[in-house]
Every structure is written in C-alpha cells, then in structure tokens.
Design a protein around this motif. Structure first.
Motif, PDB file in Angstrom:
ATOM      1  N   TYR A  26      42.259  44.674  23.300  1.00 21.01           N
ATOM      2  CA  TYR A  26      42.811  44.500  24.471  1.00 21.01           C
ATOM      3  C   TYR A  26      42.257  45.776  25.474  1.00 21.01           C
ATOM      4  N   GLN A  55      50.347  40.041  25.234  1.00 28.00           N
ATOM      5  CA  GLN A  55      50.577  39.708  26.571  1.00 28.00           C
ATOM      6  C   GLN A  55      51.650  40.105  27.318  1.00 28.00           C
ATOM      7  N   ILE A 108      42.798  40.368  26.608  1.00 27.10           N
ATOM      8  CA  ILE A 108      43.102  40.226  25.123  1.00 27.10           C
ATOM      9  C   ILE A 108      41.884  39.215  24.554  1.00 27.10           C
TER      10      ILE A 108
END
Ligand code: ZN
Length: 205
Positions: A111, A149, A157
């Motif tokens: 991420y 998220q 991501i």
C-alpha cells in the motif's frame, strides 16, 4: 393488479440463525463417519467428532474477529516516507467454501500510505482473519483489499494471492501443481502501469 417484481434477495455472508450446540456439531461428524461406512463407536474414531469440531474452531476462528480491531492502531510519524510498503510471502491457510478443502498459499500486499501507516504484523493478521473463514480465493483477495481501503485510506493498494487448492489436487480434476493467482489494485496502482510493474518485480525478486 400487477405483481410487483422483487429482486432476488442476496444472502448474507454470515447467518443470523442461532448456532447449533457443540454436541449437535459433533453428532453431525458422527453421521458423516457412518456415512462413509465406518463404525463411529470404535476406539480410533470415538473421539474424532470432538477433535474435528475443535479443528474447525481453529479453521474458522476468523468469524470471531473484525478488521476494525486489527487495524485500529495507526501511526502518523512516517518521517515523510511516501513510497510503497510491501509485505510479501505472507503464508495463509484457508478453506474453500465449496468443498471445505484447504487452500494454502501466500499473500503479497502493498500500500502507498497517505500519512497513515499500520504495524506490519497487522497486515499479516488481517490476512489470517479473512483466511480463517470459509472462502473463495477471489473473495479473500477482495476482502483484504476492501478492509485496507476502509481503515487506512491509502493512495493505492496492490494485493496478490497465490494458492494451491486441495479440492483441485485430491479430488475432481486432480491437478497437483496448479497454482491460482488473483490480484486486485486500487488507486494509484490502478492508474499507473509502472507502479504495478514495480510491484510484480518486487514480489518476484
Ligand atoms: Zn473447492
């Protein structure tokens, strides 16, 4: 009068019907033993229902956890770090919801933080939580992505899962070496081909 058309109801992932007692679950395993032609009362099998249900407590421990708890603690002292954070080769064990057979593999998760980072072990815990439910690999990939998220709101991501499914190995098509790969990208990973290439190169490297 015309009948109102209603859309088919989408079943919820988790049942709202009361759970049976442990003894009832164990009785179901005894029935299964008799079904395959065994004598559930013989010495070697007498305790098997108890052991199987106990094992299922472990396989399915993820139903008693939630992503919000795992990802609750975040850190904002990133020292200006704005690159990707990749944790790769996170081993997981899950069970396919179609055959209750294991599927085992590795998750690679990256991420790009937007001011918030999370403890690296928490990413592994998140994988375990969703893996310890009855799953499809596709949904497992999505659920991990969606939780990151929701709780981290990162700039992007990338999630990649590689797994071997025992329902393909020991039954059905009997393909011992088939590996299933699933990927999901959000945000900058979705827009930027180079970022995705870098992710694949780092995972393979
Ligand atoms: Zn299966």
């Amino acid at each position: 009068m015309s009948k109102k058309q209603t859309a088919p109801k989408k079943p919820k992932l988790v049942s709202s019907t009361p759970r049976p007692a442990r003894e009832e679950a164990e009785a179901a395993i005894r029935t299964l033993l008799a079904w395959v032609g065994e004598n559930p009362e013989r010495e070697g099998l007498r305790d098997t229902p108890r052991r199987v249900i106990k094992a299922f407590d472990e396989y399915c421990a993820g139903y008693n956890m939630n992503a919000g708890d795992i990802l609750a603690k975040t850190f904002s002292e990133t020292g200006g770090y704005d690159g990707a954070v990749l944790v790769k080769h996170i081993e997981f064990e899950s069970r396919c919801e179609h055959h209750l057979a294991p599927f085992l593999g590795k998750a690679h998760i990256s991420y790009i933080p937007s001011g918030k980072i999370v403890g690296l072990s928490k990413i592994a815990r998140l994988v375990d939580m969703y893996a310890r439910r009855l799953q499809t690999q596709e949904r497992l990939t999505s659920e991990i992505t969606n939780a990151l998220q929701k709780h981290l709101k990162p700039k992007g991501i990338a999630v990649m899962l590689e797994a071997e499914h025992f329902c393909m190995k020991v039954r059905g098509v009997h393909k011992d070496h088939a590996v299933t790969v699933t990927t999901r990208f959000t945000g900058e990973y979705q827009k930027d081909d180079d970022l995705r290439e870098e992710f694949f190169a780092q995972v393979r490297g």
